[in-house]
Structures are given as C-alpha cells and as structure tokens.
Motif scaffolding. Structure first.
Motif, mmCIF file in Angstrom:
data_model
loop_
_atom_site.group_PDB
_atom_site.id
_atom_site.type_symbol
_atom_site.label_atom_id
_atom_site.label_comp_id
_atom_site.label_asym_id
_atom_site.label_seq_id
_atom_site.Cartn_x
_atom_site.Cartn_y
_atom_site.Cartn_z
ATOM 1 N N GLY A 107 0.846 -1.206 0.000
ATOM 2 C CA GLY A 107 0.000 0.000 0.000
ATOM 3 C C GLY A 107 0.867 1.236 0.000
ATOM 4 N N SER A 108 0.350 2.340 -0.529
ATOM 5 C CA SER A 108 1.231 3.503 -0.630
ATOM 6 C C SER A 108 1.480 4.134 0.736
ATOM 7 C CB SER A 108 0.751 4.515 -1.673
ATOM 8 O OG SER A 108 -0.492 5.016 -1.373
ATOM 9 N N GLN A 109 0.625 3.856 1.714
ATOM 10 C CA GLN A 109 0.931 4.328 3.074
ATOM 11 C C GLN A 109 2.299 3.777 3.504
ATOM 12 O OE1 GLN A 109 -1.003 6.479 4.589
ATOM 13 N NE2 GLN A 109 -0.021 6.527 6.568
ATOM 14 N N PHE A 112 5.149 5.590 1.757
ATOM 15 C CA PHE A 112 5.511 6.895 2.333
ATOM 16 C C PHE A 112 6.309 6.749 3.616
ATOM 17 C CE2 PHE A 112 1.998 8.027 -0.471
ATOM 18 C CZ PHE A 112 2.712 8.886 -1.277
ATOM 19 N N TYR A 139 -2.398 15.417 3.129
ATOM 20 C CA TYR A 139 -2.953 14.124 3.556
ATOM 21 C C TYR A 139 -2.653 13.802 5.028
ATOM 22 C CZ TYR A 139 -3.164 8.985 3.642
ATOM 23 O OH TYR A 139 -3.404 7.680 3.971
ATOM 24 N N SER A 188 0.445 15.637 -2.715
ATOM 25 C CA SER A 188 -0.513 14.709 -3.326
ATOM 26 C C SER A 188 -1.272 15.468 -4.403
ATOM 27 C CB SER A 188 -1.458 14.102 -2.283
ATOM 28 O OG SER A 188 -2.181 15.073 -1.559
ATOM 29 N N ASN A 192 -5.625 14.993 -1.182
ATOM 30 C CA ASN A 192 -6.525 14.603 -0.116
ATOM 31 C C ASN A 192 -6.115 15.523 1.048
ATOM 32 O OD1 ASN A 192 -7.789 13.432 2.034
ATOM 33 N ND2 ASN A 192 -6.836 11.406 1.816
ATOM 34 N N ASP A 220 2.557 12.053 -4.880
ATOM 35 C CA ASP A 220 1.577 11.074 -4.411
ATOM 36 C C ASP A 220 0.381 11.101 -5.356
ATOM 37 O OD1 ASP A 220 -0.369 9.643 -3.144
ATOM 38 O OD2 ASP A 220 -0.172 10.630 -1.205
ATOM 39 N N ALA A 222 -2.060 8.870 -5.561
ATOM 40 C CA ALA A 222 -3.030 7.846 -5.120
ATOM 41 C C ALA A 222 -4.376 7.999 -5.834
ATOM 42 C CB ALA A 222 -3.210 7.909 -3.609
ATOM 43 N N TYR A 223 -4.751 9.251 -6.150
ATOM 44 C CA TYR A 223 -6.021 9.489 -6.862
ATOM 45 C C TYR A 223 -5.780 9.917 -8.312
ATOM 46 C CZ TYR A 223 -7.722 9.679 -2.095
ATOM 47 O OH TYR A 223 -8.004 9.371 -0.802
ATOM 48 N N SER A 248 -1.087 3.639 -6.330
ATOM 49 C CA SER A 248 -1.780 2.696 -5.455
ATOM 50 C C SER A 248 -2.940 2.077 -6.224
ATOM 51 C CB SER A 248 -2.304 3.478 -4.249
ATOM 52 O OG SER A 248 -3.238 2.713 -3.537
ATOM 53 N N SER A 250 -5.539 1.191 -4.485
ATOM 54 C CA SER A 250 -6.660 1.312 -3.535
ATOM 55 C C SER A 250 -7.841 2.071 -4.107
ATOM 56 C CB SER A 250 -6.193 1.999 -2.256
ATOM 57 O OG SER A 250 -5.250 1.193 -1.602
ATOM 58 N N LYS A 251 -7.585 3.236 -4.674
ATOM 59 C CA LYS A 251 -8.706 4.099 -5.041
ATOM 60 C C LYS A 251 -9.373 3.656 -6.349
ATOM 61 C CE LYS A 251 -7.381 6.122 -1.356
ATOM 62 N NZ LYS A 251 -8.071 6.080 -0.066
ATOM 63 N N ARG A 258 -4.149 -4.049 -0.600
ATOM 64 C CA ARG A 258 -2.970 -3.359 -0.068
ATOM 65 C C ARG A 258 -1.796 -3.401 -1.061
ATOM 66 N NH1 ARG A 258 -4.300 -0.183 1.490
ATOM 67 N NH2 ARG A 258 -2.630 0.460 2.876
HETATM 68 N N1 PLP Z 1 -2.034 9.015 -0.304
HETATM 69 C C1 PLP Z 1 -3.226 9.622 -0.217
HETATM 70 C C2 PLP Z 1 -3.338 11.030 -0.675
HETATM 71 C C3 PLP Z 1 -4.325 8.944 0.318
HETATM 72 O O1 PLP Z 1 -5.499 9.558 0.413
HETATM 73 C C4 PLP Z 1 -4.161 7.608 0.754
HETATM 74 C C5 PLP Z 1 -5.286 6.869 1.348
HETATM 75 O O2 PLP Z 1 -6.337 7.380 1.638
HETATM 76 C C6 PLP Z 1 -2.905 7.036 0.637
HETATM 77 C C7 PLP Z 1 -1.857 7.757 0.100
HETATM 78 C C8 PLP Z 1 -2.643 5.629 1.108
HETATM 79 O O3 PLP Z 1 -3.345 4.698 0.349
HETATM 80 P P1 PLP Z 1 -2.997 3.146 0.292
HETATM 81 O O4 PLP Z 1 -2.037 2.845 1.424
HETATM 82 O O5 PLP Z 1 -4.308 2.452 0.463
HETATM 83 O O6 PLP Z 1 -2.354 2.891 -1.025
#
Ligand code: PLP
Length: 418
Positions: A107-109, A112, A139, A188, A192, A220, A222-223, A248, A250-251, A258
C-alpha cells in the motif's frame, strides 16, 4: 507496560488511527452511521465485475490460485505486473521506466513511511532534515509517519475566493524556500483532503525547485494518473527521471489488496526492495495479479477515464448541490472539486472548532473528518485550521444527502450560538 521511544511514538492516538477506526467500525456495524469520513472508494460495478472475473479465471486456471497464496513473492513484487506497468507507462505517457525503477509495497501508506524516513530524519553527520509539503492542507496519513518528531514542514496556501461560495488554494511560492534542512519535497495530486489538483505550472515550478536543490520530489498520485485518474481538470501527468511517483491500487477499488507502487530512480527503487525484504519479506501479489490483465491491455487507463472519473465527478456535483442547499445563508466556502473523492468545506468564522463540530456530528450519526488533522508540519496558529471539515462523497447518494443535511443543521446551530 513500558514501551521504547518507537513504541511510544507509534502507539499514540493519531488522527489516522481515529479515522481508520471510525471507518472500520462504520463499515462493519449492522447499524452503520452516515459515513462521510474515511477515504474508502465507492463500490463501482464496472470495476468490481472485472476483478471478480479475473479472480474466477484464476480459480479455474490450473494451480494459479494455489501459486498465488502458496508462494512468497520476490521483495520487488510481481515481475509480470511490473513489466506490464512499464510497458503501459511507455505507451500511454512516454515515461521511460524500466523494471529496475519499480518496487511494489503493501500500500502507498507503507511507501511513504519508507520514503519519508529515507530522505528525512537524522543523518549520520548529525544533520536533521525534514520533508517539505509546499502546501497544507495535505494528507492526514503523512502526519505520524516520522521516526522522529517534527518530520514535516509545510506552507500555508494562498486562498482565492471564487463566486458562489467556492474557493481554491494555490501554492504560495513567495514563502517557499528550500533550505539545506529539507530532505525531499512531497505533495498529493489530487490532494486529499481538498480535492485540489496542482496546476501544471505549479508542479513544474516545484520540480525545478527540487532539481536546483538536488533533492527528491515525491509525487503522491493515489487518486491521480495513470490510475485511478480521478481528476476533473486538464492536468498533465508530469514526470521526470528524477521524480519519485507513488501509485496505489486502492482508489481504483482494491484497498483490501494493499498494493502500492513506487516508480523511482534505480537506487531509490532498489532501496525500497531491500526494505521490503526486511520489513515484510515480500509484498503481496494479490493486487498485482488481479489487475495484471487490465494493465497489460491498457484497460486500467480506460476504466479511469470512462468509468471512475465521470462517476466521481457526478457524485461531487451532486454533493456540492446538496451542500449549497444545506448551508444556504451561512458564510461557507467549498473548495472547487477538481479530483479525488472529498469535499473540503470551509465554515468561515465558525464559532466552535472543527473538532467540536466533528463530535456533535458524530453524536447525530454522521462521521466526517475534522480539518485540523490535515496540516502536518504547519507552524503557528491559523484560524482557518479549525474552520474546515472533510466530507467524502464516495458512499451511496442517500447516505451523502442525509449526512450533508445534518452537517448543514449542526453548522447553522453553531453559528447561531456564536
Ligand atoms: N495518499 C493519499 C493522498 C491517500 O489519500 C491515501 C489513502 O487514503 C494514501 C496515500 C494511502 O493509500 P494506500 O495505502 O491504500 O495505497
């Protein structure tokens, strides 16, 4: 129980823990509150049916499923997926990325955590460096990632008030200086919590700042691009061979798989691979294998363009319309929704703090996120900091509409008290 400094630091009641806790409980409880809080993506049938079909094909195809669950992946991540991704980026964007520039993470969390602590913190020569966030709000999930305290420094944005209760943040370049204690820059895009999308010229200026200071720029996405590409403006997917781009799955609709992806200069990508081995042995291949065909065929780009983007844009417009009704007559501004899945509501002159508003809403069964969490590294007291909330519009229209009506009601009460 006595914990080490590490234990103490990472067991605090952080903003992200509260947010994920609210989200997990809301999504699993039988009497769910109106969940406008966490960043869970919507269930989009066109995406889910493709992932389901791929899972069914895996189950039907000899021992493919057994190999998926029965084998450790390499610490870099699934090679077939990485090769397909490099080809996709070359074909669609002309980005020259080889497999040695890619690492898959949990996951990108997780990406980071590794990247921030690689480029900031204490160095062997005694220097202490920080991550510069050119513009906060940023974020919430970055806030607590540092192995040391004070890992971030951020700058306030310029605020442009627009007609009809809208506003927009811009990077305030006058106040951005890349001093020697900056280890890397990160933003980002889309952002976010605000749904802001940095303009191309803002990104190019930040790229130049990073290049001139010879520090990494971490983007970042992610979106953003190449997927899920929940971007409503004409933003160009920007990249150069020094950039570190975090993606990621995820979105797109697979937060449970993950899967994060780091695109970076080889030494950085290989450092992530090395850390993967230490922290996780290897990343999961589930997300990579579920989306492999979508990446190979380029369908993943089409899904973003033709399915996710219009889906979220429609929801954003609908939610803004409901907010305008619910808040009529109040001194409010909504950040122009340019991407992601959130509305950022600024209640100017709100007599209570956004955290109190969050508590009052929670008591009425509506979960949002208090805006004060989204200013990691911003120094000084700023009233704006306590006047905003983040509202997700990814849930069903009924949930969003009912939640927004209650937000309007509580905001009105708060202004009346003041
Ligand atoms: N970066 C941003 C801006 C996010 O909003 C999120 C999750 O909400 C993430 C990273 C982390 O996402 P994930 O770990 O699910 O890839």
């Amino acid at each position: 129980m006595r914990f080490s400094e590490f234990g103490d630091k990472f067991t605090r009641r952080s903003g992200i823990l509260r947010l994920m806790d609210d989200l997990g409980k809301a999504l699993s409880s039988p009497k769910a509150p109106l969940m406008l809080g966490g960043g869970n993506p919507a269930f989009i049938p066109e995406v889910q049916s493709r992932i389901r079909a791929r899972m069914q094909a895996m189950l039907a195809n000899g021992d493919e499923f057994e190999r998926l669950i029965g084998n450790y992946e390499s610490p870099q991540g699934n090679l077939a997926f990485i090769e397909a991704l490099c080809a996709l980026l070359k074909t669609h964007y002309g980005w020259d990325i080889a497999p040695c520039n890619v690492a898959i993470t949990a996951g990108s969390q997780a990406s980071f955590f590794l990247l921030f602590n690689m480029f900031a913190g204490r160095f062997r020569d005694g220097q202490k460096k920080k991550i510069l966030l050119p513009m906060a709000p940023e974020y919430i999930g970055y806030t607590d990632l540092g192995l040391i305290e004070g890992l971030f420094t951020a700058r306030r944005p310029q605020i442009e008030c627009l007609a009809q209760h809208r506003f927009k943040y811009h990077v305030d370049f006058e106040h951005i200086e890349v001093s020697p204690d900056i280890g890397a820059i990160c933003f980002s895009r889309p952002t976010n919590p605000t749904g802001n999308v940095l303009a191309d010229d803002e990104v190019k200026r930040i790229m130049t700042l990073a290049r001139e200071s010879q520090i990494p720029l971490i983007m970042d996405n992610a979106y953003g691009s190449p997927f899920p590409n929940i971007v409503f403006t004409a933003a160009t997917p920007l990249w150069d061979e020094r950039a570190i781009v975090c993606l990621s799955l995820s979105k797109l609709g697979l937060p449970g798989a993950r899967t994060g992806i780091v695109l970076a200069p080889e030494p950085v990508a290989q450092a992530i691979v090395g850390m993967n081995a230490i922290f996780n042995l290897a990343p999961s291949s589930l997300g990579a294998l579920l989306t492999l065909e979508l990446v190979k065929s380029g369908e993943i780009i089409r899904l973003g363009q033709e399915v996710l983007k219009p889906f979220y844009r429609g929801k954003a417009e609908q939610a803004v319309g409901w907010l305008d009704i619910a808040l009529e007559g109040l001194d409010y501004f909504v950040h122009r929704p340019e991407g992601a899945m959130f509305l950022w509501l600024w209640l100017r002159g709100l007599p209570i703090k956004s955290e109190q508003l969050y508590e009052r809403l929670r008591r009425r069964g509506v979960v949002v996120v208090s805006g004060h969490y989204f200013f990691p590294g911003l120094e000084g007291d700023w009233r704006h900091h306590h006047e905003c909330i983040r509202i997700s519009y990814a849930q069903t229209p009924e949930t969003v509409q009912q939640g927004i009506a209650i937000i309007g009601d509580e905001a009105r009460k708060a202004y009346r008290e003041g």
